[in-house]
Write an enzyme that holds these catalytic residues in place. Structure first.
Site, mmCIF file in Angstrom:
data_model
loop_
_atom_site.group_PDB
_atom_site.id
_atom_site.type_symbol
_atom_site.label_atom_id
_atom_site.label_comp_id
_atom_site.label_asym_id
_atom_site.label_seq_id
_atom_site.Cartn_x
_atom_site.Cartn_y
_atom_site.Cartn_z
ATOM 1 N N ASP A 352 4.040 -4.782 -1.855
ATOM 2 C CA ASP A 352 4.087 -3.357 -1.573
ATOM 3 C C ASP A 352 4.619 -2.603 -2.791
ATOM 4 O O ASP A 352 5.627 -2.998 -3.393
ATOM 5 C CB ASP A 352 4.991 -3.111 -0.354
ATOM 6 C CG ASP A 352 5.134 -1.655 -0.012
ATOM 7 O OD1 ASP A 352 4.118 -1.036 0.351
ATOM 8 O OD2 ASP A 352 6.258 -1.131 -0.114
ATOM 9 N N GLU A 388 -0.199 -4.029 -4.592
ATOM 10 C CA GLU A 388 -0.510 -2.636 -4.314
ATOM 11 C C GLU A 388 -0.114 -1.912 -5.602
ATOM 12 O O GLU A 388 1.077 -1.694 -5.840
ATOM 13 C CB GLU A 388 0.285 -2.100 -3.117
ATOM 14 C CG GLU A 388 -0.062 -0.665 -2.796
ATOM 15 C CD GLU A 388 0.823 -0.060 -1.715
ATOM 16 O OE1 GLU A 388 0.325 0.803 -0.968
ATOM 17 O OE2 GLU A 388 2.002 -0.426 -1.620
#
Length: 728
Positions: A352, A388
């Site tokens: 993330d 990401e």
């Protein structure tokens, strides 16, 4: 438990609580601390510890102790003393019970109370004040675990990227409403391991399930007080501990074995497990957040602080950023990753806001310490590493800029494909780049098409059903006056906002869903489906359902579109059967020996090859793509030259019917239509429509037609070798 406890000096490694069959070694890093107390509890309901033991041994910056006779299931925490000087970056407060950063299990959940804060809530000096209320009654507790587990020879599956079909899912959301799973285990790791769920994933053709965060996380106080919750879980506090909220078997370490059993069952079915990890920040928030773990253990070491050390650097929008410049913080992340690989057998990670981990000073630096360590680690470097590739800081959008060995969520693919199918002008040239693997982003860094994780939708944003049903977000249920969530969705409702009874709009939406799915699964790179898209699941226009632990987020199996599911199954099976759509090497657009044709060619609707000026003409929204099955430039697993059928794909993003001419005879003498997204047939096993060179095909507006050539022109006199490889 005895009121007194015998103890020995213990060892500084491994960090955390390690049971050796006779007792437990406890070790914790706290460089700036002046004292550390280990607190033992009889049960999660205890208001205070039964035993408190001062750790007197300190090796370098690690405090340690060994307690004989302690068994797995023991609840514990720490109290750490030192200066409370926020202006200098120190926030020690021994009245606050702290979780072990290396806890492999955490029992219970947080009960919000002002005692959890190191300062007096409402005080005029805010966080410069000091709170003396004991937080132990409101805190979850760390748990000693037994690492032994019978894996029965299980190992990571090591499925290559070009063979992967990734399915992003939430443990609870995927299974909670499934009628074939026993109610008592719905929403848990056990539900994911249930034969009904595994059979569904296998039949769909999934090779890897990518789970949204399962590390132990904290539910935000403001959400709880407003009757909501942090459903997504991007608020980690325990980087080694599977969250017990997804466990059916218990919370005193049983959740660890339940997770392992899930992984083992999925592996037996040939399905990899990738977990979404949040190492960029923690659940403790900004300077006004609670003291739960890292802040109270050694705030100045664990967090990136501003020049004014009272405050935190925030590249994530969550209040803080972990300090990956510090060796022990980097070690924490690396130890966590290795633990999930070696002990929990996961097959990879999706990081993330991964750009945050690359920040050494302020700018994003892909040669930063984090990447250096990952690259040289013999365990971590061999699993799937998916970034990401952005954060909210300056220069944080880093799509295409991660180093070799990494794959990336390709946000440019998502936006381009969405825009193309809603008819946005001047996207044709980029559309061609995206469906062929995004060579403009990855080729020059010696990466392969597998570096691009292609997706149309993901947990963050509209579902596929909503993408074709809403022009605007509808996040009113989140309680923020619809101000949260992205306002740029690249979506279209085709005439009415939300559900409709208009048959024309229903038909267009149905076709567009098939267009998106077909484009995704025929694109080079790695396709990622968001769970529920294959069955038409809707979140009612909510594009930021992070706080919705209800039917907004849960998959509504009773409303599933069986025809769409069958279509996706066929598409995935077709992709797996035809390596032309999962290339390991880039297209070179050069003649292939034995055919005289390029590996790929582009055509305008008139049947002529595309001219340079046509790519950026605003009105151009349609094209034909020829794929030469002899142009894969790879060997198969047996060392034989890899070949496939020839294919011709027609894309028409105009809203009106168009006539296409097929290319001349040198590209193929006979073409069979095997897919038309404007029909209900799906993929055809036997084509009823056969075409020859320069034949005309009328295409419905907003549709895809896939044609397959009868055979390849194979020169059997050519040696069974590949040409010398060029840069990929």
């Amino acid at each position: 438990m005895k009121k007194t406890q015998e103890f020995y000096m213990g060892k500084p490694y491994p960090l955390g609580a390690t049971w050796d069959g006779n007792g437990v070694n406890f070790a914790i890093y706290a460089e700036n601390a002046e004292g550390v107390d280990l607190c033992l509890f009889n049960s999660i309901e205890d208001d205070g510890e039964t035993i408190k033991v001062r750790l007197k041994e300190r090796t370098h910056h690690i405090w340690h102790i060994y307690l004989p006779d302690i068994q797995p299931g023991q609840l514990y925490g720490y109290r750490v003393s030192g200066p409370y000087k926020p202006l200098e970056g120190h926030r020690f407060n021994a009245y606050k019970l702290l979780l072990d950063p290396y806890a492999k299990a955490i029992s219970g959940t947080l009960h919000w109370h002002d005692a959890l804060f190191g300062y007096e809530i409402g005080h005029k000096d805010e966080d410069l004040s000091f709170n003396t209320t004991d937080s132990a009654p409101y805190m979850p507790k760390s748990v000693v675990v037994n690492d032994q587990f019978d894996w029965e020879g299980d190992q990571q599956l090591n499925i290559p990227y070009h063979e992967s079909i990734i399915y992003e899912a939430h443990v609870k959301g995927l299974t909670y409403l499934h009628p074939g799973i026993p109610e008592e285990i719905r929403g848990t790791y056990s539900a994911l391991a249930h034969p009904v769920m595994i059979d569904y994933l296998k039949e769909l053709g999934i090779t890897a399930i990518e789970l949204m965060p399962i590390h132990h996380f904290i539910e935000d106080r403001h959400l709880k007080e407003n009757g909501l919750t942090n459903y997504w879980g991007y608020n980690t506090i325990g980087f080694f501990a599977p969250d017990p909220r997804y466990a059916a078997s218990g919370f005193l370490g049983q959740q660890v074995n339940e997770f392992k059993s899930m992984v083992k069952a999925l592996h037996k079915a040939g399905i990899e497990v990738i977990i979404d990890v949040v190492y960029n920040h923690t659940a403790e928030g900004n300077h006004l957040g609670p003291t739960l773990c890292f802040r109270g253990i050694d705030n100045a070491s664990y967090y990136r602080l501003t020049e004014d050390k009272r405050y935190y650097m925030d590249y994530t929008g969550t209040g803080n950023t972990l300090n990956t410049r510090m060796p022990y913080v980097l070690q924490l992340i690396m130890d966590s990753l290795r633990y999930w690989i070696t002990e929990m057998h996961v097959d990879g990670f999706r990081f993330d806001l991964a750009a945050t981990l690359a920040r050494e000073l302020h700018e994003v630096n892909k040669l930063g310490a984090f990447f250096d360590i990952i690259h040289q680690d013999p365990i971590i470097s061999r699993v799937k590493l998916i970034a990401e590739p952005w954060d909210i800081g300056e220069g944080g959008y880093q799509v295409g800029k991660f180093p070799g060995g990494w794959a990336e969520w390709n946000g440019m693919y998502r936006d381009c494909i969405r825009d193309y199918w809603r008819g946005t002008e001047r996207r044709l040239a980029e559309f061609a780049q995206r469906i062929t693997g995004s060579a403009d982003l990855y080729k020059n860094d010696y990466r392969t098409p597998g570096a691009s994780i292609n997706f149309i939708t993901a947990h963050d944003g509209f579902t596929l059903e909503d993408l074709v049903s809403f022009n605007e977000k509808h996040n009113e249920a989140n309680g923020e006056n619809n101000n949260d969530g992205d306002t740029t969705n690249h979506s279209c409702n085709y005439g009415e906002e939300g559900p409709t009874r208009n048959p024309e709009i229903i038909e267009i939406r149905k076709r567009q869903k098939k267009n998106f799915l077909t484009t995704l699964l025929l694109s080079q790179g790695v396709p990622m489906l968001f769970s529920g898209d294959e069955m038409g699941n809707s979140q009612f226009g909510n594009n930021n359902a992070y706080c919705q632990d209800n039917e907004i987020s849960w998959l509504k199996w009773h409303e599933k579109d069986g025809q769409l599911i069958d279509f996706v199954k066929q598409l995935i099976a077709f992709r797996k059967a035809h390596p032309a759509f999962s290339r390991r090497r880039w297209f070179q657009e050069q003649p292939i020996r034995g055919t005289g044709l390029e590996d790929i060619a582009w055509f305008s609707p008139d049947g002529n090859e595309m001219k340079d000026e046509q790519w950026n003409e605003g009105y151009t929204k349609s094209l034909g793509v020829y794929l030469n099955g002899m142009g894969l430039r790879c060997l198969d697993e047996k060392g034989q030259k890899l070949t496939d059928k020839d294919f011709y794909i027609l894309f028409n993003a105009h809203d009106e019917e168009l006539e296409f001419s097929l290319p001349p005879a040198k590209f193929g003498n006979k073409w069979f239509k095997i897919l038309d997204t404007a029909t209900d047939d799906g993929l055809l096993a036997e084509s009823k429509d056969i075409y020859g060179p320069a034949d005309k095909i009328r295409m419905t507006g907003r549709s895809i037609i896939l044609l397959m050539g009868e055979h390849n022109l194979i020169d059997n006199n050519q040696p069974n070798t590949l040409p010398a490889p060029s840069a990929p």
